[in-house]
Scaffold this motif. Structure first.
Motif, PDB file in Angstrom:
ATOM      1  N   ALA A   1     -24.227 -54.382  30.092  1.00  0.00           N
ATOM      2  CA  ALA A   1     -23.986 -55.152  30.991  1.00  0.00           C
ATOM      3  C   ALA A   1     -25.160 -54.697  32.118  1.00  0.00           C
ATOM      4  O   ALA A   1     -26.147 -56.172  32.445  1.00  0.00           O
ATOM      5  N   GLU A   2     -25.958 -54.057  31.842  1.00  0.00           N
ATOM      6  CA  GLU A   2     -26.733 -53.059  33.251  1.00  0.00           C
ATOM      7  C   GLU A   2     -28.059 -53.781  32.329  1.00  0.00           C
ATOM      8  O   GLU A   2     -28.818 -54.550  33.424  1.00  0.00           O
ATOM      9  N   GLN A   3     -28.346 -53.727  30.737  1.00  0.00           N
ATOM     10  CA  GLN A   3     -29.529 -54.732  30.424  1.00  0.00           C
ATOM     11  C   GLN A   3     -29.206 -55.651  30.637  1.00  0.00           C
ATOM     12  O   GLN A   3     -30.311 -57.044  30.576  1.00  0.00           O
ATOM     13  N   PHE A   4     -28.512 -56.892  30.669  1.00  0.00           N
ATOM     14  CA  PHE A   4     -27.626 -57.870  30.875  1.00  0.00           C
ATOM     15  C   PHE A   4     -28.836 -58.401  32.297  1.00  0.00           C
ATOM     16  O   PHE A   4     -29.319 -59.429  32.430  1.00  0.00           O
ATOM     17  N   GLU A   5     -27.822 -57.619  33.180  1.00  0.00           N
ATOM     18  CA  GLU A   5     -28.265 -58.121  34.855  1.00  0.00           C
ATOM     19  C   GLU A   5     -30.575 -58.086  34.860  1.00  0.00           C
ATOM     20  O   GLU A   5     -30.544 -58.709  35.327  1.00  0.00           O
ATOM     21  N   ALA A   6     -30.537 -57.227  34.044  1.00  0.00           N
ATOM     22  CA  ALA A   6     -31.786 -56.174  34.248  1.00  0.00           C
ATOM     23  C   ALA A   6     -33.102 -57.326  33.454  1.00  0.00           C
ATOM     24  O   ALA A   6     -33.628 -57.850  34.737  1.00  0.00           O
ATOM     25  N   ALA A   7     -32.412 -58.206  32.658  1.00  0.00           N
ATOM     26  CA  ALA A   7     -33.244 -59.445  32.110  1.00  0.00           C
ATOM     27  C   ALA A   7     -33.188 -59.964  33.538  1.00  0.00           C
ATOM     28  O   ALA A   7     -33.446 -61.534  33.268  1.00  0.00           O
ATOM     29  N   MET A   8     -31.527 -61.045  33.092  1.00  0.00           N
ATOM     30  CA  MET A   8     -31.379 -62.088  34.654  1.00  0.00           C
ATOM     31  C   MET A   8     -32.490 -62.069  35.676  1.00  0.00           C
ATOM     32  O   MET A   8     -32.982 -62.696  36.277  1.00  0.00           O
ATOM     33  N   LYS A   9     -32.694 -60.219  36.292  1.00  0.00           N
ATOM     34  CA  LYS A   9     -33.054 -60.479  37.352  1.00  0.00           C
ATOM     35  C   LYS A   9     -34.525 -60.127  37.121  1.00  0.00           C
ATOM     36  O   LYS A   9     -35.513 -60.664  37.511  1.00  0.00           O
ATOM     37  N   VAL A  10     -35.180 -59.703  35.719  1.00  0.00           N
ATOM     38  CA  VAL A  10     -36.733 -60.187  35.434  1.00  0.00           C
ATOM     39  C   VAL A  10     -36.638 -61.768  36.178  1.00  0.00           C
ATOM     40  O   VAL A  10     -38.270 -62.334  35.915  1.00  0.00           O
TER      41      VAL A  10
ATOM     42  N   GLN B   1     -29.214 -63.517  46.667  1.00  0.00           N
ATOM     43  CA  GLN B   1     -27.979 -63.434  46.194  1.00  0.00           C
ATOM     44  C   GLN B   1     -27.729 -62.722  45.446  1.00  0.00           C
ATOM     45  O   GLN B   1     -27.319 -62.804  44.553  1.00  0.00           O
ATOM     46  N   PRO B   2     -26.999 -61.144  45.841  1.00  0.00           N
ATOM     47  CA  PRO B   2     -27.556 -60.000  45.034  1.00  0.00           C
ATOM     48  C   PRO B   2     -26.240 -60.628  44.774  1.00  0.00           C
ATOM     49  O   PRO B   2     -26.113 -59.318  42.832  1.00  0.00           O
ATOM     50  N   ASP B   3     -25.209 -60.617  44.616  1.00  0.00           N
ATOM     51  CA  ASP B   3     -24.228 -60.794  43.793  1.00  0.00           C
ATOM     52  C   ASP B   3     -23.683 -62.016  42.915  1.00  0.00           C
ATOM     53  O   ASP B   3     -23.303 -62.391  42.694  1.00  0.00           O
ATOM     54  N   LEU B   4     -25.238 -62.833  42.576  1.00  0.00           N
ATOM     55  CA  LEU B   4     -25.037 -63.922  42.651  1.00  0.00           C
ATOM     56  C   LEU B   4     -24.218 -64.028  40.651  1.00  0.00           C
ATOM     57  O   LEU B   4     -23.858 -65.528  40.906  1.00  0.00           O
ATOM     58  N   LEU B   5     -24.082 -62.997  40.283  1.00  0.00           N
ATOM     59  CA  LEU B   5     -23.465 -62.757  38.474  1.00  0.00           C
ATOM     60  C   LEU B   5     -21.590 -63.121  38.957  1.00  0.00           C
ATOM     61  O   LEU B   5     -20.823 -64.016  38.477  1.00  0.00           O
ATOM     62  N   HIS B   6     -21.663 -63.386  39.983  1.00  0.00           N
ATOM     63  CA  HIS B   6     -20.124 -62.895  40.413  1.00  0.00           C
ATOM     64  C   HIS B   6     -19.574 -64.925  41.544  1.00  0.00           C
ATOM     65  O   HIS B   6     -18.385 -65.100  41.304  1.00  0.00           O
ATOM     66  N   GLN B   7     -20.751 -65.220  41.681  1.00  0.00           N
ATOM     67  CA  GLN B   7     -20.868 -66.791  42.318  1.00  0.00           C
ATOM     68  C   GLN B   7     -20.476 -68.173  41.168  1.00  0.00           C
ATOM     69  O   GLN B   7     -20.324 -69.125  41.047  1.00  0.00           O
ATOM     70  N   LEU B   8     -20.820 -67.863  39.375  1.00  0.00           N
ATOM     71  CA  LEU B   8     -20.720 -69.374  37.946  1.00  0.00           C
ATOM     72  C   LEU B   8     -21.686 -69.876  39.366  1.00  0.00           C
ATOM     73  O   LEU B   8     -21.485 -71.387  38.445  1.00  0.00           O
ATOM     74  N   VAL B   9     -22.528 -69.540  39.133  1.00  0.00           N
ATOM     75  CA  VAL B   9     -24.003 -70.806  39.714  1.00  0.00           C
ATOM     76  C   VAL B   9     -24.999 -70.467  38.419  1.00  0.00           C
ATOM     77  O   VAL B   9     -26.258 -71.171  38.675  1.00  0.00           O
ATOM     78  N   THR B  10     -25.184 -69.940  37.818  1.00  0.00           N
ATOM     79  CA  THR B  10     -26.332 -69.142  37.077  1.00  0.00           C
ATOM     80  C   THR B  10     -26.006 -69.831  35.683  1.00  0.00           C
ATOM     81  O   THR B  10     -25.625 -68.751  34.907  1.00  0.00           O
ATOM     82  N   ILE B  11     -27.247 -70.402  35.122  1.00  0.00           N
ATOM     83  CA  ILE B  11     -27.498 -70.978  33.740  1.00  0.00           C
ATOM     84  C   ILE B  11     -28.906 -70.301  33.177  1.00  0.00           C
ATOM     85  O   ILE B  11     -29.875 -70.108  33.881  1.00  0.00           O
TER      86      ILE B  11
ATOM     87  N   ASN C   1     -30.703 -69.655  29.271  1.00  0.00           N
ATOM     88  CA  ASN C   1     -31.112 -69.831  27.638  1.00  0.00           C
ATOM     89  C   ASN C   1     -30.817 -68.699  27.083  1.00  0.00           C
ATOM     90  O   ASN C   1     -31.165 -67.800  27.097  1.00  0.00           O
ATOM     91  N   PRO C   2     -29.451 -68.453  26.284  1.00  0.00           N
ATOM     92  CA  PRO C   2     -29.392 -67.348  25.621  1.00  0.00           C
ATOM     93  C   PRO C   2     -30.717 -66.319  24.512  1.00  0.00           C
ATOM     94  O   PRO C   2     -30.498 -65.676  24.600  1.00  0.00           O
ATOM     95  N   ASN C   3     -31.643 -67.424  24.729  1.00  0.00           N
ATOM     96  CA  ASN C   3     -32.751 -67.054  23.742  1.00  0.00           C
ATOM     97  C   ASN C   3     -33.575 -66.545  24.665  1.00  0.00           C
ATOM     98  O   ASN C   3     -34.296 -65.364  24.009  1.00  0.00           O
ATOM     99  N   VAL C   4     -33.538 -66.536  26.165  1.00  0.00           N
ATOM    100  CA  VAL C   4     -34.335 -66.388  26.779  1.00  0.00           C
ATOM    101  C   VAL C   4     -33.679 -63.975  26.822  1.00  0.00           C
ATOM    102  O   VAL C   4     -34.591 -62.910  26.847  1.00  0.00           O
TER     103      VAL C   4
END
Length: 110
Positions: A44-53, A62-72, A74-77
């Protein structure tokens, strides 16, 4: 409090933390397969760090972005950033159980 989501053709479910950090049950009553992507809770921490990069401005606003269901994203990224991403194809009359702290997204096929 249980939540119910109803999907349809072209529906997409953004990357997110499971609601209320609880378990989920996803069932496909009928229709075309639904593709889910998931990241294990141990990463989870690695996932969130990659999303933030990849989208720092969104997390700054919006620091709680992953609780909002608004971010797509690509899994390849995520995989290029070293995040293990697993793919599951949910078929008609089947279900899958999501555990707390699982990070998932999904989409319906045509």
């Amino acid at each position: 409090i249980p939540w119910l989501y109803v999907g349809m053709c072209f529906a997409t479910f953004c990357w997110h933390n499971e609601d209320h950090w609880s378990y989920s049950i996803n069932y496909l009553h009928w229709g075309e397969p639904k593709t889910w992507y998931g990241v294990p809770s141990s990463k989870a921490e690695q996932f969130e760090a990659a999303m933030k990069v990849e989208a720092p401005e969104l997390f700054q606003l919006q620091p709680d972005l992953l609780h909002q269901l608004v971010t797509i994203m690509n899994p390849n990224v995520l995989m290029k950033a070293g995040v293990p991403v697993y793919r599951l194809v949910l078929l008609e009359l089947r279900l899958f159980l999501g555990f707390s702290e699982l990070r998932t997204n999904g989409s319906m096929k045509l």
